[in-house]
Design an enzyme around this catalytic site. Structure first.
Site: not given
Ligand SMILES: *Cc1c(COP(=O)(O)O)cnc(C)c1O
Length: 407
Positions: A335, A305, A269-270, A267, A364
């Site tokens: 500020c 970030r 994301g980034r 899974e 993010y």
């Molecule tokens: C945040 C998250 C991801 C994704 O993580 P990345 O580092 O962005 O690939 C996958 N699984 C779970 C459960 C997460 O909380």
């Protein structure tokens, strides 16, 4: 199908187009490239031909991103009810969703249980015994996965090296007992671990070692349908960092989990969104105080970030990339001393009115944007080839105050 280059740098974006967007849609502005989202997803999906590659929605829950990953064939993992709802709104089949419950409030668990009543394919992942007890009390008996904490993890910042954090998952030693108790009450289909974030270069080996521990733990609770090894695939934020060697990562992960008789799930994301979005911001102030301080209209409310993690984001003067580079600090209108994107970094000498682009803002980024200083959140434009659409309108000050009442 073309999976695109392994990384898109800020220099690869069409500068004239970004400047034109700044003029037309005002700044600060998020600019998303849908085709790049699809390329990133396809690239990681092709590296794991036997695995199910989900997209971790929390990284960027924008409708345009969710639609793009669904177009590319992804299923979606969501760690909150709102993420599941937005995935469904974007066209996801709720039966394909996976919900990761991290210290879930009651209303979120109830949402997931209600959803599962309509969509029995939904899988709920939990990482605490009492979350399973609460699911049982809500009358749930469907598909569940157990999130396990192997006690080790990898990543670019302690706060995201989640494997080390006791907050996430069942301690490995407790897994067999928890699995027995879960199997009596639910359909136990998987073991899940998300043990790091931003894993790059040689960290892969350490990451694979953590996954070996997870694999051993998962073996102990067979039969299961899947082993989900989470996300964590890093992206090269710095121009001089090499992109992830996906083949090496795929080999390392396959080897680490080879002993487990279950399908592999991931899974990321980034990795899917980071380089598919940038922010354009306009220079409003130049101050010479020994060093050069450049004031822009983006701030830590636009992209947190750098302030939150000390994260590096590439910055480029897209109005005048060929001007001589000079060391500058770039900061926003908040500020606080934390509202600084870079210090003494060589950038093509900015002048008032120039448009700067901040790269690698897709992960993010908008999802952590805030209204700090009562700043309306920015607009977002999505491009897809020649097609341009405003997919999030710019907020107004009325949007900021809308929920308030005098008491
Ligand atoms: C945040 C998250 C991801 C994704 O993580 P990345 O580092 O962005 O690939 C996958 N699984 C779970 C459960 C997460 O909380």
């Amino acid at each position: 199908m073309d999976n695109g280059p392994p990384v898109r740098r800020l220099a690869d974006w069409d500068h004239d187009r970004l400047v034109a967007f700044a003029d037309r849609f005002e700044t600060p502005l998020y600019v998303l490239d849908r085709e790049r989202v699809r390329e990133n997803y396809r690239r990681i999906d092709s590296a794991f031909p036997d695995a199910e590659v989900m997209y971790a929605a929390k990284t960027n829950t924008g409708r345009a991103v969710l639609e793009s990953v669904l177009d590319a064939g992804a299923t979606i993992e969501g760690a909150a009810a709102g993420e599941l709802q937005r995935a469904i709104d974007a066209g996801a089949d709720p039966n394909d969703l996976q919900y990761t419950a991290v210290n879930p409030p009651d209303r979120e668990l109830e949402y997931a249980v209600d959803l599962a009543a309509e969509a029995p394919g939904l899988t709920i992942t939990a990482g605490a015994r009492d979350t399973f007890d609460r699911l049982e009390a809500l009358g749930y008996s469907g598909r569940v996965a157990i999130r396990v904490n192997p006690g080790i993890g990898t990543g670019h910042h302690d706060d995201v090296a989640t494997g080390k954090h006791a907050k996430f998952g069942i301690p490995g030693d407790d897994l067999p007992a928890v699995a027995d108790s879960v199997r009596e009450r639910f359909d136990l289909v998987g073991v899940h671990a998300h043990v790091g974030s931003g894993v790059l270069g040689d960290e892969i080996d350490e990451h694979a070692r953590a996954l070996e521990v997870v694999a051993d733990l998962a073996k102990g609770v067979e039969p299961i349908e899947f082993l989900d090894v989470g996300g964590g695939f890093g992206v090269p934020y710095r121009e001089d960092t090499d992109p992830l060697d996906l083949d090496r990562v795929a080999d390392a992960i396959r080897d680490a989990v080879a002993g487990v008789d279950a399908d592999l799930k991931l899974e990321p994301g980034r990795y899917v969104v980071a380089d598919a979005e940038c922010i354009v911001t306009r220079v409003n102030t130049i101050k010479e105080v020994g060093s050069t301080v450049v004031g822009v209209d983006a701030s830590l409310a636009t992209l947190v970030r750098p302030a939150m993690f000390g994260a590096y984001h590439p910055i480029r003067n897209v109005s005048a990339p060929d001007r001589e580079a000079t060391p500058v600090s770039v900061g926003g209108p908040c500020c606080t001393g934390a509202d600084v994107f870079c210090t003494d970094r060589p950038i093509a000498r900015p002048e008032r009115g120039d448009v700067l682009a901040i790269g690698m803002a897709g992960a993010y980024g908008y999802d952590l944007a805030s209204q700090f200083h009562s700043q309306p959140r920015p607009a977002e434009v999505a491009i897809d080839g020649d097609h341009v659409a405003v997919v999030r309108r710019r907020e107004t000050i009325d949007d900021v105050t809308r929920v308030e009442r005098s008491g």
